[in-house]
Design a protein around this motif. Structure first.
Motif, PDB file in Angstrom:
ATOM      1  N   MET A 111      -8.892  45.649 -27.579  1.00  0.00           N
ATOM      2  CA  MET A 111      -8.449  44.475 -26.815  1.00  0.00           C
ATOM      3  C   MET A 111      -9.636  43.550 -26.581  1.00  0.00           C
ATOM      4  N   THR A 112      -9.414  42.255 -26.775  1.00  0.00           N
ATOM      5  CA  THR A 112     -10.491  41.295 -26.543  1.00  0.00           C
ATOM      6  C   THR A 112     -10.498  40.853 -25.087  1.00  0.00           C
ATOM      7  N   LEU A 113     -11.573  40.215 -24.701  1.00  0.00           N
ATOM      8  CA  LEU A 113     -11.722  39.787 -23.312  1.00  0.00           C
ATOM      9  C   LEU A 113     -10.655  38.770 -22.925  1.00  0.00           C
ATOM     10  N   THR A 114     -10.380  37.822 -23.816  1.00  0.00           N
ATOM     11  CA  THR A 114      -9.358  36.810 -23.518  1.00  0.00           C
ATOM     12  C   THR A 114      -7.993  37.460 -23.333  1.00  0.00           C
ATOM     13  N   GLU A 115      -7.632  38.383 -24.203  1.00  0.00           N
ATOM     14  CA  GLU A 115      -6.341  39.079 -24.081  1.00  0.00           C
ATOM     15  C   GLU A 115      -6.266  39.861 -22.776  1.00  0.00           C
ATOM     16  N   ALA A 116      -7.364  40.511 -22.421  1.00  0.00           N
ATOM     17  CA  ALA A 116      -7.383  41.310 -21.195  1.00  0.00           C
ATOM     18  C   ALA A 116      -7.224  40.433 -19.962  1.00  0.00           C
ATOM     19  N   ILE A 117      -7.914  39.290 -19.945  1.00  0.00           N
ATOM     20  CA  ILE A 117      -7.817  38.382 -18.795  1.00  0.00           C
ATOM     21  C   ILE A 117      -6.395  37.869 -18.637  1.00  0.00           C
ATOM     22  N   GLU A 118      -5.776  37.443 -19.727  1.00  0.00           N
ATOM     23  CA  GLU A 118      -4.415  36.899 -19.636  1.00  0.00           C
ATOM     24  C   GLU A 118      -3.411  37.971 -19.223  1.00  0.00           C
ATOM     25  N   ALA A 119      -3.600  39.205 -19.712  1.00  0.00           N
ATOM     26  CA  ALA A 119      -2.704  40.298 -19.309  1.00  0.00           C
ATOM     27  C   ALA A 119      -2.838  40.582 -17.812  1.00  0.00           C
ATOM     28  N   TYR A 120      -4.066  40.540 -17.311  1.00  0.00           N
ATOM     29  CA  TYR A 120      -4.322  40.790 -15.891  1.00  0.00           C
ATOM     30  C   TYR A 120      -3.708  39.687 -15.028  1.00  0.00           C
ATOM     31  N   SER A 153      -7.503  30.270  -8.018  1.00  0.00           N
ATOM     32  CA  SER A 153      -8.966  30.226  -8.028  1.00  0.00           C
ATOM     33  C   SER A 153      -9.539  31.424  -8.767  1.00  0.00           C
ATOM     34  N   GLN A 154      -8.893  32.593  -8.620  1.00  0.00           N
ATOM     35  CA  GLN A 154      -9.347  33.781  -9.329  1.00  0.00           C
ATOM     36  C   GLN A 154      -9.201  33.610 -10.839  1.00  0.00           C
ATOM     37  N   ALA A 155      -8.097  32.942 -11.250  1.00  0.00           N
ATOM     38  CA  ALA A 155      -7.884  32.695 -12.679  1.00  0.00           C
ATOM     39  C   ALA A 155      -8.982  31.813 -13.243  1.00  0.00           C
ATOM     40  N   SER A 156      -9.392  30.810 -12.485  1.00  0.00           N
ATOM     41  CA  SER A 156     -10.456  29.917 -12.951  1.00  0.00           C
ATOM     42  C   SER A 156     -11.757  30.676 -13.167  1.00  0.00           C
ATOM     43  N   ILE A 157     -12.080  31.575 -12.241  1.00  0.00           N
ATOM     44  CA  ILE A 157     -13.320  32.349 -12.361  1.00  0.00           C
ATOM     45  C   ILE A 157     -13.246  33.317 -13.530  1.00  0.00           C
ATOM     46  N   LEU A 158     -12.121  33.989 -13.709  1.00  0.00           N
ATOM     47  CA  LEU A 158     -11.991  34.936 -14.821  1.00  0.00           C
ATOM     48  C   LEU A 158     -12.057  34.217 -16.164  1.00  0.00           C
ATOM     49  N   ALA A 197     -13.593  31.411 -16.715  1.00  0.00           N
ATOM     50  CA  ALA A 197     -14.986  30.991 -16.887  1.00  0.00           C
ATOM     51  C   ALA A 197     -15.827  32.165 -17.395  1.00  0.00           C
ATOM     52  N   PHE A 198     -15.527  33.353 -16.904  1.00  0.00           N
ATOM     53  CA  PHE A 198     -16.202  34.564 -17.374  1.00  0.00           C
ATOM     54  C   PHE A 198     -15.932  34.770 -18.870  1.00  0.00           C
ATOM     55  N   GLY A 199     -14.676  34.544 -19.261  1.00  0.00           N
ATOM     56  CA  GLY A 199     -14.319  34.688 -20.664  1.00  0.00           C
ATOM     57  C   GLY A 199     -15.018  33.669 -21.551  1.00  0.00           C
ATOM     58  N   ARG A 200     -15.131  32.435 -21.081  1.00  0.00           N
ATOM     59  CA  ARG A 200     -15.823  31.406 -21.867  1.00  0.00           C
ATOM     60  C   ARG A 200     -17.311  31.712 -21.981  1.00  0.00           C
ATOM     61  N   THR A 201     -17.891  32.238 -20.899  1.00  0.00           N
ATOM     62  CA  THR A 201     -19.328  32.540 -20.898  1.00  0.00           C
ATOM     63  C   THR A 201     -19.663  33.646 -21.895  1.00  0.00           C
ATOM     64  N   LEU A 202     -18.856  34.703 -21.919  1.00  0.00           N
ATOM     65  CA  LEU A 202     -19.151  35.831 -22.797  1.00  0.00           C
ATOM     66  C   LEU A 202     -18.571  35.667 -24.189  1.00  0.00           C
ATOM     67  N   HIS A 213     -18.164  38.461  -8.025  1.00  0.00           N
ATOM     68  CA  HIS A 213     -18.315  39.910  -8.211  1.00  0.00           C
ATOM     69  C   HIS A 213     -17.057  40.641  -7.755  1.00  0.00           C
ATOM     70  N   HIS A 214     -16.485  40.222  -6.647  1.00  0.00           N
ATOM     71  CA  HIS A 214     -15.267  40.840  -6.113  1.00  0.00           C
ATOM     72  C   HIS A 214     -14.110  40.675  -7.097  1.00  0.00           C
ATOM     73  N   ILE A 215     -13.976  39.501  -7.706  1.00  0.00           N
ATOM     74  CA  ILE A 215     -12.892  39.253  -8.658  1.00  0.00           C
ATOM     75  C   ILE A 215     -13.077  40.079  -9.925  1.00  0.00           C
ATOM     76  N   LEU A 216     -14.323  40.164 -10.415  1.00  0.00           N
ATOM     77  CA  LEU A 216     -14.580  40.985 -11.592  1.00  0.00           C
ATOM     78  C   LEU A 216     -14.323  42.466 -11.301  1.00  0.00           C
ATOM     79  N   ARG A 217     -14.615  42.907 -10.087  1.00  0.00           N
ATOM     80  CA  ARG A 217     -14.357  44.303  -9.730  1.00  0.00           C
ATOM     81  C   ARG A 217     -12.874  44.626  -9.867  1.00  0.00           C
ATOM     82  N   GLY A 218     -12.018  43.740  -9.340  1.00  0.00           N
ATOM     83  CA  GLY A 218     -10.577  43.942  -9.464  1.00  0.00           C
ATOM     84  C   GLY A 218     -10.122  43.946 -10.914  1.00  0.00           C
ATOM     85  N   PHE A 219     -10.704  43.068 -11.727  1.00  0.00           N
ATOM     86  CA  PHE A 219     -10.352  42.975 -13.134  1.00  0.00           C
ATOM     87  C   PHE A 219     -10.723  44.255 -13.877  1.00  0.00           C
ATOM     88  N   PHE A 220     -11.941  44.737 -13.670  1.00  0.00           N
ATOM     89  CA  PHE A 220     -12.378  45.949 -14.377  1.00  0.00           C
ATOM     90  C   PHE A 220     -11.670  47.196 -13.854  1.00  0.00           C
TER      91      PHE A 220
END
Length: 316
Positions: free
Chosen positions: A1-10, A23-28, A30-35, A66-73
């Motif tokens: 699974m790629t990062l983009t697919e994982a973010i959209e599924a979440y 707001s959480q979607a915007s941060i996630l 942005a994380f996907g665009r960065t990596l 960090h809190h949003i990424l914790r929930g995602f992972f």
């Protein structure tokens, strides 16, 4: 699974559960665009840390990322997509400079007395309206939005219950109230019905001068006037002045202080207070345990009593 697919599924899962999550979607994302759209098992802890942190002291924004990424992972681990989270723990901890204002009983009385200055020929009900709102925010610990969204059908004075619908965190709850607050609400209801014609049961409980719903902006404006009249303020050097929402914090702190003085087990009562206030978890309520010197003094006194009893049992 790629990062983009994982973010959209979440995000799809969160929204299916009723979360707005904008707001959480915007941060996630942005994380996907960065990596980049990389496989999720190649995400490094260094990349996560670099995304969350900037330079200098940690900020609330870094802490939030960090809190949003914790929930995602955690979601990816729970689904078996990742064996372990790449996120380093603990995350950045920002200095939280803001502290809610805890009103004294004497300050609360001055605020209530100041409502008499709101007398108006255009809106004769104004002093009683704002007095009752203040009593409700403090007496029931409601959020400001919860109070002004109350409908006539939500206020059951016969059974002394308030129905709070679709509030913060998409939760609803029933709030029991005491006899004195119930009496104050009944006094207001009778005065309101005498001024305005009986309307639909779904009409706002608190009426503005036109008979419709009160606006939060007007409520905050009038409260600022009352606070000045009552001379309730923080030092001029402080960034924040006492707020309407602080009445809710005050109710919680005063309740915990009373429990300490009554000698009850505060830790056992805290979940009850959390439910009453509509907190999504207990951590939102536990912070009241260290909020004021008075509260700390009561907790210290309780500890000293237990310590003394322990010594007596040891020597006995």
């Amino acid at each position: 699974m790629t990062l983009t697919e994982a973010i959209e599924a979440y995000l799809t899962l969160k929204r299916s559960l009723g979360a707005i999550f904008s707001s959480q979607a915007s941060i996630l994302r942005a994380f996907g665009r960065t990596l980049g759209d990389i496989p999720i098992d190649t995400i490094s802890s260094e990349a996560c840390s670099s995304f969350c942190r900037g330079t200098g002291l940690p900020t609330r924004h870094w802490e939030n990322k960090h809190h949003i990424l914790r929930g995602f992972f955690n979601y990816l681990r729970s689904r078996g997509y990742l064996a372990a989270s790449p996120l380093q723990e603990p995350g950045p901890r920002a200095l939280h400079a803001f502290e809610p204002y805890i009103y004294s009983h004497e300050e609360l009385q001055r605020l209530l007395d100041a409502t008499a200055t709101l007398a108006s020929t255009r809106f004769p009900l104004q002093p009683l309206t704002y007095r009752t709102v203040i009593l409700l925010l403090y007496g029931a610990g409601l959020r400001v939005g919860e109070a002004i969204r109350l409908r006539r059908c939500d206020v059951d004075l016969h059974n002394r219950l308030l129905s709070i619908w679709d509030t913060k965190f998409f939760k609803s709850r029933v709030v029991p109230i005491g006899t004195q607050l119930c009496s104050a609400l009944e006094t207001y209801r009778m005065a309101r019905d005498a001024q305005f014609k009986p309307v639909d049961s779904h009409a706002p409980f608190f009426a503005a001068h036109h008979g419709g719903a009160m606006s939060r902006q007007q409520l905050e404006k009038v409260f600022g006037h009352l606070r000045q009249r009552a001379n309730v303020r923080r030092p001029a050097t402080d960034r924040w002045q006492p707020r309407l929402h602080d009445l809710r914090h005050t109710m919680a702190v005063h309740r915990v202080v009373a429990w300490y003085r009554e000698g009850v087990d505060v830790e056992v009562r805290l979940p009850l207070l959390a439910t009453y206030l509509g907190h999504v978890n207990l951590s939102g309520t536990q912070r009241y345990l260290t909020m004021t010197p008075e509260l700390l003094a009561e907790a210290s006194l309780r500890f000293e009593r237990y310590a003394a009893m322990g010594e007596e049992n040891t020597h006995g």
